[in-house]
Design a protein around this motif. Structure first.
Motif, PDB file in Angstrom:
ATOM      1  N   TYR A   1      -8.392  -3.188  -6.091  1.00 13.21           N
ATOM      2  CA  TYR A   1      -8.943  -2.009  -5.425  1.00 13.21           C
ATOM      3  C   TYR A   1      -7.842  -0.974  -5.234  1.00 13.21           C
ATOM      4  N   THR A   2      -8.245   0.274  -5.079  1.00 13.83           N
ATOM      5  CA  THR A   2      -7.297   1.363  -4.853  1.00 13.83           C
ATOM      6  C   THR A   2      -7.758   2.189  -3.665  1.00 13.83           C
ATOM      7  N   MET A   3      -6.812   2.545  -2.823  1.00 16.17           N
ATOM      8  CA  MET A   3      -7.066   3.480  -1.738  1.00 16.17           C
ATOM      9  C   MET A   3      -6.001   4.565  -1.851  1.00 16.17           C
ATOM     10  N   GLN A   4      -6.426   5.809  -1.742  1.00 17.08           N
ATOM     11  CA  GLN A   4      -5.513   6.932  -1.888  1.00 17.08           C
ATOM     12  C   GLN A   4      -5.762   7.913  -0.757  1.00 17.08           C
ATOM     13  N   SER A   5      -4.692   8.506  -0.255  1.00 15.13           N
ATOM     14  CA  SER A   5      -4.841   9.554   0.749  1.00 15.13           C
ATOM     15  C   SER A   5      -3.728  10.579   0.583  1.00 15.13           C
ATOM     16  N   THR A   6      -4.038  11.806   0.964  1.00 15.25           N
ATOM     17  CA  THR A   6      -3.069  12.897   0.900  1.00 15.25           C
ATOM     18  C   THR A   6      -3.119  13.648   2.220  1.00 15.25           C
TER      19      THR A   6
ATOM     20  N   HIS B   1       0.411  -3.349  -3.180  1.00 12.46           N
ATOM     21  CA  HIS B   1       1.435  -2.478  -3.753  1.00 12.46           C
ATOM     22  C   HIS B   1       1.160  -1.076  -3.227  1.00 12.46           C
ATOM     23  N   HIS B   2       2.065  -0.551  -2.393  1.00 18.40           N
ATOM     24  CA  HIS B   2       1.838   0.698  -1.671  1.00 18.40           C
ATOM     25  C   HIS B   2       2.927   1.702  -2.026  1.00 18.40           C
ATOM     26  N   LYS B   3       2.516   2.801  -2.666  1.00 22.47           N
ATOM     27  CA  LYS B   3       3.436   3.866  -3.055  1.00 22.47           C
ATOM     28  C   LYS B   3       3.265   5.041  -2.095  1.00 22.47           C
ATOM     29  N   HIS B   4       4.396   5.582  -1.636  1.00 25.33           N
ATOM     30  CA  HIS B   4       4.431   6.733  -0.728  1.00 25.33           C
ATOM     31  C   HIS B   4       5.192   7.841  -1.455  1.00 25.33           C
ATOM     32  N   PHE B   5       4.537   8.960  -1.717  1.00 25.97           N
ATOM     33  CA  PHE B   5       5.168  10.080  -2.412  1.00 25.97           C
ATOM     34  C   PHE B   5       5.251  11.273  -1.474  1.00 25.97           C
ATOM     35  N   LEU B   6       6.394  11.962  -1.496  1.00 28.28           N
ATOM     36  CA  LEU B   6       6.566  13.195  -0.731  1.00 28.28           C
ATOM     37  C   LEU B   6       6.892  14.317  -1.709  1.00 28.28           C
ATOM     38  N   LYS B   7       6.305  15.483  -1.436  1.00 25.21           N
ATOM     39  CA  LYS B   7       6.532  16.624  -2.308  1.00 25.21           C
ATOM     40  C   LYS B   7       6.627  17.870  -1.438  1.00 25.21           C
ATOM     41  N   GLU B   8       7.681  18.630  -1.671  1.00 27.69           N
ATOM     42  CA  GLU B   8       7.830  19.885  -0.950  1.00 27.69           C
ATOM     43  C   GLU B   8       6.787  20.877  -1.466  1.00 27.69           C
ATOM     44  N   ILE B   9       6.123  21.540  -0.537  1.00 25.32           N
ATOM     45  CA  ILE B   9       5.144  22.568  -0.877  1.00 25.32           C
ATOM     46  C   ILE B   9       5.467  23.799  -0.041  1.00 25.32           C
ATOM     47  N   PRO B  10       4.976  24.974  -0.413  1.00 25.67           N
ATOM     48  CA  PRO B  10       5.252  26.166   0.398  1.00 25.67           C
ATOM     49  C   PRO B  10       4.812  25.947   1.852  1.00 25.67           C
ATOM     50  N   GLY B  11       5.746  26.067   2.763  1.00 22.33           N
ATOM     51  CA  GLY B  11       5.455  25.942   4.187  1.00 22.33           C
ATOM     52  C   GLY B  11       5.470  24.527   4.725  1.00 22.33           C
ATOM     53  N   GLY B  12       5.817  23.549   3.893  1.00 23.71           N
ATOM     54  CA  GLY B  12       5.828  22.185   4.415  1.00 23.71           C
ATOM     55  C   GLY B  12       6.016  21.111   3.369  1.00 23.71           C
ATOM     56  N   VAL B  13       5.332  20.005   3.611  1.00 24.13           N
ATOM     57  CA  VAL B  13       5.478  18.842   2.741  1.00 24.13           C
ATOM     58  C   VAL B  13       4.113  18.171   2.573  1.00 24.13           C
TER      59      VAL B  13
ATOM     60  N   ILE C   1      -0.732   5.815  -2.256  1.00 22.04           N
ATOM     61  CA  ILE C   1      -1.609   5.115  -3.192  1.00 22.04           C
ATOM     62  C   ILE C   1      -1.375   3.625  -2.983  1.00 22.04           C
ATOM     63  N   VAL C   2      -2.447   2.930  -2.617  1.00 24.11           N
ATOM     64  CA  VAL C   2      -2.369   1.486  -2.402  1.00 24.11           C
ATOM     65  C   VAL C   2      -3.255   0.796  -3.437  1.00 24.11           C
ATOM     66  N   HIS C   3      -2.677  -0.150  -4.131  1.00 30.96           N
ATOM     67  CA  HIS C   3      -3.444  -1.055  -4.982  1.00 30.96           C
ATOM     68  C   HIS C   3      -3.403  -2.412  -4.285  1.00 30.96           C
TER      69      HIS C   3
ATOM     70  N   VAL D   1     -13.183  -5.593   4.668  1.00 32.33           N
ATOM     71  CA  VAL D   1     -11.798  -5.254   4.322  1.00 32.33           C
ATOM     72  C   VAL D   1     -11.614  -3.745   4.133  1.00 32.33           C
ATOM     73  N   LYS D   2     -12.423  -3.144   3.285  1.00 35.91           N
ATOM     74  CA  LYS D   2     -12.273  -1.717   2.993  1.00 35.91           C
ATOM     75  C   LYS D   2     -12.425  -0.856   4.246  1.00 35.91           C
ATOM     76  N   PRO D   3     -13.453  -1.076   5.085  1.00 28.53           N
ATOM     77  CA  PRO D   3     -13.554  -0.264   6.306  1.00 28.53           C
ATOM     78  C   PRO D   3     -12.373  -0.445   7.258  1.00 28.53           C
ATOM     79  N   LYS D   4     -11.853  -1.660   7.356  1.00 28.44           N
ATOM     80  CA  LYS D   4     -10.700  -1.918   8.230  1.00 28.44           C
ATOM     81  C   LYS D   4      -9.468  -1.174   7.707  1.00 28.44           C
ATOM     82  N   LEU D   5      -9.260  -1.229   6.412  1.00 28.40           N
ATOM     83  CA  LEU D   5      -8.135  -0.525   5.811  1.00 28.40           C
ATOM     84  C   LEU D   5      -8.303   0.986   5.985  1.00 28.40           C
ATOM     85  N   GLN D   6      -9.512   1.485   5.821  1.00 27.52           N
ATOM     86  CA  GLN D   6      -9.773   2.912   6.011  1.00 27.52           C
ATOM     87  C   GLN D   6      -9.521   3.316   7.473  1.00 27.52           C
ATOM     88  N   GLU D   7      -9.912   2.453   8.393  1.00 28.23           N
ATOM     89  CA  GLU D   7      -9.682   2.703   9.817  1.00 28.23           C
ATOM     90  C   GLU D   7      -8.178   2.833  10.109  1.00 28.23           C
TER      91      GLU D   7
END
Length: 153
Positions: free
Chosen positions: A4-9, A95-107, A112-114, A131-137
């Motif tokens: 499964y994959t969960m992604q957030s930005t 497997h949990h990846k955390h990406f940071l990217k500079e954008i105008p005015g912030g970050v 991305i979690v597999h 499982v999915k609702p708990k992870l989303q929570e």
């Protein structure tokens, strides 16, 4: 085997250095985890994040059952990304990846979690309503907490 994959930005009106400093201090994991999870670091939070770091926690994810979760920080690129992987814990794979990217005015922060649930077909059967609702929570709580700490973009 189902992965499964969960992604957030999320975007913040702060510098990438400020967010990086917060995220790479393992002690702050407790700050952004719901209290109901019973999250406590047992070992490995003595230093800021580095490749090869092993961090051990206790958690109470469901039904008051306390368990140990051990993660390894496998990759770190300063102020760009880091990856944590479960070595022992509630998931068959994490497997949990955390990406940071500079954008105008912030970050911008992207996660991305597999993951794979344990117990084969039974785990897959309970995934959509347990499982999915708990992870989303957990992710929703983290989003709210980080917004409270750093503001909204």
């Amino acid at each position: 085997m189902k992965i499964y994959t969960m992604q957030s930005t999320q975007k913040f009106p702060i510098s990438i250095a400020e967010l990086w400093q917060f995220l790479t201090d393992p002690k702050n994991l407790k700050v952004i985890t719901p209290e109901a999870m019973g999250f406590n670091t047992v070992s490995g939070d003595e230093r800021d994040m580095f490749p090869g770091q092993i961090i051990q926690y206790t958690i109470t994810p469901l039904f008051g059952i306390k368990m140990t979760w051990v993660t390894e920080i496998t990759h770190v690129m300063d102020q760009k990304y880091f990856v944590d992987e479960q070595r022992f814990g509630p998931y068959a794979f994490w497997h949990h990846k955390h990406f940071l990217k500079e954008i105008p005015g912030g970050v911008e922060m992207e996660d991305i979690v597999h993951y794979k649930v344990p117990m084969g077909i039974l785990g897959q059967a309970v995934h959509p309503f347990l499982v999915k609702p708990k992870l989303q929570e957990i992710f929703d709580y983290r989003t709210q907490k980080l917004t409270a700490l750093f503001g909204e973009f």
